[in-house]
Design a protein around this motif. Structure first.
Motif, mmCIF file in Angstrom:
data_model
loop_
_atom_site.group_PDB
_atom_site.id
_atom_site.type_symbol
_atom_site.label_atom_id
_atom_site.label_comp_id
_atom_site.label_asym_id
_atom_site.label_seq_id
_atom_site.Cartn_x
_atom_site.Cartn_y
_atom_site.Cartn_z
ATOM 1 N N CYS A 245 0.856 -1.180 0.000
ATOM 2 C CA CYS A 245 0.000 0.000 0.000
ATOM 3 C C CYS A 245 0.898 1.237 0.000
ATOM 4 O O CYS A 245 1.785 1.361 0.845
ATOM 5 N N LYS A 246 0.680 2.137 -0.965
ATOM 6 C CA LYS A 246 1.411 3.404 -1.023
ATOM 7 C C LYS A 246 0.432 4.534 -0.763
ATOM 8 O O LYS A 246 -0.645 4.579 -1.347
ATOM 9 N N VAL A 247 0.810 5.435 0.130
ATOM 10 C CA VAL A 247 -0.034 6.583 0.469
ATOM 11 C C VAL A 247 0.750 7.858 0.189
ATOM 12 O O VAL A 247 1.821 8.067 0.753
ATOM 13 N N LYS A 248 0.207 8.694 -0.686
ATOM 14 C CA LYS A 248 0.818 9.994 -0.989
ATOM 15 C C LYS A 248 0.044 11.068 -0.234
ATOM 16 O O LYS A 248 -1.189 11.031 -0.168
ATOM 17 N N TRP A 249 0.785 12.026 0.297
ATOM 18 C CA TRP A 249 0.165 13.123 1.046
ATOM 19 C C TRP A 249 0.989 14.371 0.777
ATOM 20 O O TRP A 249 2.195 14.301 0.581
ATOM 21 N N GLU A 250 0.335 15.503 0.772
ATOM 22 C CA GLU A 250 1.077 16.765 0.618
ATOM 23 C C GLU A 250 0.301 17.910 1.241
ATOM 24 O O GLU A 250 -0.911 17.849 1.409
ATOM 25 N N ASN A 251 1.055 18.940 1.592
ATOM 26 C CA ASN A 251 0.460 20.217 1.973
ATOM 27 C C ASN A 251 1.195 21.287 1.170
ATOM 28 O O ASN A 251 1.822 20.978 0.161
ATOM 29 N N GLY A 252 1.171 22.512 1.604
ATOM 30 C CA GLY A 252 1.790 23.590 0.842
ATOM 31 C C GLY A 252 3.296 23.518 0.725
ATOM 32 O O GLY A 252 3.881 24.046 -0.225
ATOM 33 N N THR A 253 3.978 22.836 1.669
ATOM 34 C CA THR A 253 5.445 22.822 1.664
ATOM 35 C C THR A 253 6.061 21.427 1.714
ATOM 36 O O THR A 253 7.282 21.306 1.648
ATOM 37 N N ILE A 254 5.234 20.373 1.854
ATOM 38 C CA ILE A 254 5.758 19.025 2.077
ATOM 39 C C ILE A 254 5.100 18.006 1.140
ATOM 40 O O ILE A 254 3.884 18.009 0.959
ATOM 41 N N HIS A 255 5.929 17.129 0.585
ATOM 42 C CA HIS A 255 5.472 15.897 -0.063
ATOM 43 C C HIS A 255 5.828 14.764 0.896
ATOM 44 O O HIS A 255 6.944 14.717 1.415
ATOM 45 N N CYS A 256 4.905 13.830 1.097
ATOM 46 C CA CYS A 256 5.184 12.669 1.932
ATOM 47 C C CYS A 256 4.678 11.427 1.208
ATOM 48 O O CYS A 256 3.559 11.413 0.683
#
Length: 120
Positions: free
Chosen positions: A91-102
């Motif tokens: 399982c791969k989960v991508k997440w981001e906000n204004g300054t971060i890629h995770c």
């Protein structure tokens, strides 16, 4: 080891729920800071492993975390596996906000061998 019926399958949906919740707790209001990425990664990994363990399913888990500053650069992640696709999962989960890629990747490796669970 006793496991409930139906819990012997890798559930990407359950894993994704756990990972998204843990990312949100750690990174939701964060601004990228290179000095904090190691602590953030460790927190996400630790809480994810605890959540996966609470599912009480017959799997060994591997969790990886990539945290990257969001600055317009590209990020590519690939995985290749040689396993029993009917029992093991990813399982791969991508997440981001204004300054971060995770990007969090969870590998679930079944402890079942021919219908039995091995004790490890």
């Amino acid at each position: 080891m006793d496991f409930d019926d139906g819990s012997r399958d890798f559930s990407a949906e359950d894993v994704e729920t756990i990972v998204k919740s843990n990312i949100a707790v750690v990174l939701n209001d964060a601004m990228y800071n290179g000095q904090k990425t190691n602590d953030w990664s460790n927190s996400i990994i630790d809480s994810t492993l605890k959540g996966l363990q609470s599912l009480n399913r017959p799997f060994k888990y591997i969790v990886t975390v990539v945290i990257m500053q969001k600055n317009g650069a590209g990020m590519v992640s690939s995985a290749s596996t040689f396993w029993d696709a009917t029992k093991d999962g990813l399982c791969k989960v991508k997440w981001e906000n204004g300054t971060i890629h995770c990007l969090v990747t969870v590998f679930g490796l079944s402890l079942q061998v021919d219908g039995t669970v091995t004790d490890e």
